[in-house]
Design a protein around this motif. Structure first.
Motif, mmCIF file in Angstrom:
data_model
loop_
_atom_site.group_PDB
_atom_site.id
_atom_site.type_symbol
_atom_site.label_atom_id
_atom_site.label_comp_id
_atom_site.label_asym_id
_atom_site.label_seq_id
_atom_site.Cartn_x
_atom_site.Cartn_y
_atom_site.Cartn_z
ATOM 1 N N PHE A 191 0.580 -1.081 0.167
ATOM 2 C CA PHE A 191 0.184 0.086 -0.244
ATOM 3 C C PHE A 191 0.693 1.431 0.073
ATOM 4 C CE2 PHE A 191 -1.356 3.349 2.776
ATOM 5 C CZ PHE A 191 -2.842 3.836 2.215
ATOM 6 N N TYR A 192 2.212 1.038 0.495
ATOM 7 C CA TYR A 192 2.995 2.855 0.867
ATOM 8 C C TYR A 192 3.590 2.473 -0.316
ATOM 9 C CZ TYR A 192 1.030 4.902 5.733
ATOM 10 O OH TYR A 192 0.575 4.886 6.766
ATOM 11 N N GLU A 193 4.017 1.654 -1.102
ATOM 12 C CA GLU A 193 4.861 1.562 -2.194
ATOM 13 C C GLU A 193 3.850 2.573 -3.229
ATOM 14 O OE1 GLU A 193 5.754 -2.027 -4.062
ATOM 15 O OE2 GLU A 193 6.718 -2.688 -2.418
ATOM 16 N N SER A 219 4.147 7.808 -4.259
ATOM 17 C CA SER A 219 4.327 8.343 -5.010
ATOM 18 C C SER A 219 2.808 9.245 -5.779
ATOM 19 C CB SER A 219 4.217 7.083 -6.482
ATOM 20 O OG SER A 219 3.608 6.316 -6.193
ATOM 21 N N ASP A 220 2.287 9.338 -5.338
ATOM 22 C CA ASP A 220 1.265 9.678 -5.727
ATOM 23 C C ASP A 220 0.824 11.027 -4.558
ATOM 24 O OD1 ASP A 220 -1.726 10.364 -4.286
ATOM 25 O OD2 ASP A 220 -2.453 9.103 -5.359
ATOM 26 N N PRO A 221 0.632 12.241 -5.604
ATOM 27 C CA PRO A 221 1.036 13.395 -5.121
ATOM 28 C C PRO A 221 0.346 13.322 -4.567
ATOM 29 C CG PRO A 221 -0.165 13.140 -7.600
ATOM 30 C CD PRO A 221 0.391 12.071 -7.471
ATOM 31 N N VAL A 222 -1.134 13.646 -4.606
ATOM 32 C CA VAL A 222 -2.319 14.026 -3.501
ATOM 33 C C VAL A 222 -2.273 13.107 -1.992
ATOM 34 C CG1 VAL A 222 -5.138 14.262 -2.858
ATOM 35 C CG2 VAL A 222 -4.205 14.535 -5.110
ATOM 36 N N PRO A 266 2.352 14.044 0.922
ATOM 37 C CA PRO A 266 2.364 15.440 1.530
ATOM 38 C C PRO A 266 0.731 14.428 3.222
ATOM 39 C CG PRO A 266 2.008 15.237 -0.948
ATOM 40 C CD PRO A 266 1.507 14.567 -0.805
ATOM 41 N N MET A 267 0.209 13.777 2.774
ATOM 42 C CA MET A 267 0.039 13.624 3.929
ATOM 43 C C MET A 267 0.492 12.395 5.130
ATOM 44 S SD MET A 267 -3.907 13.680 2.796
ATOM 45 C CE MET A 267 -4.635 14.401 1.371
ATOM 46 N N TYR A 268 1.807 12.171 4.759
ATOM 47 C CA TYR A 268 2.625 10.938 5.124
ATOM 48 C C TYR A 268 3.848 11.578 5.421
ATOM 49 C CZ TYR A 268 -1.782 7.466 3.927
ATOM 50 O OH TYR A 268 -2.765 7.533 3.928
ATOM 51 N N HIS A 321 -4.719 2.403 -4.026
ATOM 52 C CA HIS A 321 -3.217 1.762 -3.578
ATOM 53 C C HIS A 321 -3.568 0.926 -3.131
ATOM 54 C CE1 HIS A 321 -1.803 5.242 -5.299
ATOM 55 N NE2 HIS A 321 -1.941 6.129 -4.725
ATOM 56 N N MET A 322 -4.730 0.887 -1.864
ATOM 57 C CA MET A 322 -5.140 -0.199 -1.013
ATOM 58 C C MET A 322 -5.542 -1.276 -2.276
ATOM 59 S SD MET A 322 -4.737 -1.271 1.952
ATOM 60 C CE MET A 322 -4.447 -0.381 2.962
#
Length: 133
Positions: free
Chosen positions: A29-31, A35-38, A41-43, A98-99
């Motif tokens: 999931f975190y992979e 690379s997710d632009p939205v 930044p939340m992580y 992603h999940m």
């Protein structure tokens, strides 16, 4: 007949493979998140292993595994912990995308996959806290 101690039915956590399965799920999931632009930044970029641990421990506890999450962090309070972030429908759909990749890679039997996916969809929907872009 049960594989669990004391004759109790195995928990969902045990049924799907315990820690190894949840670790695989969350790491995959975190992979996608990285690379997710939205969502990226939340992580916490400097604490990605911490984020991985928190989600893994939370999911393990929820599904009947160790209670380490609550022992170390208290009550999950998911909505409160996510309140500082703008979680709109787009963020929710990205998170679920992603999940879904991660869940599918587990290759669980359909009933177990559906059970896990149903929870994840409901959890993601409950985190939506704005309809702003």
């Amino acid at each position: 007949m049960s594989d669990s101690i004391g004759g109790a039915a195995p928990s969902f956590y045990e049924q799907i493979g315990g820690h190894a399965t949840f670790d695989k799920l969350v790491r995959r999931f975190y992979e996608g998140i990285k690379s997710d632009p939205v969502l990226a930044p939340m992580y916490p970029e400097d604490d990605m292993e911490g984020a991985i641990w928190r989600l893994t421990a939370f999911l393990e506890q929820y599904w009947g595994g160790p209670t380490t999450y609550s022992e170390q962090r208290g009550h999950p309070r998911l909505r409160m912990r996510h309140q500082p972030f703008k979680v709109n429908p787009d963020a929710k759909e990205r998170w679920l995308g992603h999940m879904e990749v991660a869940v599918n890679e587990l290759e669980l039997p359909e009933l177990q996959r559906a059970t896990l996916w149903d929870y994840l969809e409901r959890a993601a929907l409950s985190m939506v806290n704005t309809f702003e872009n």
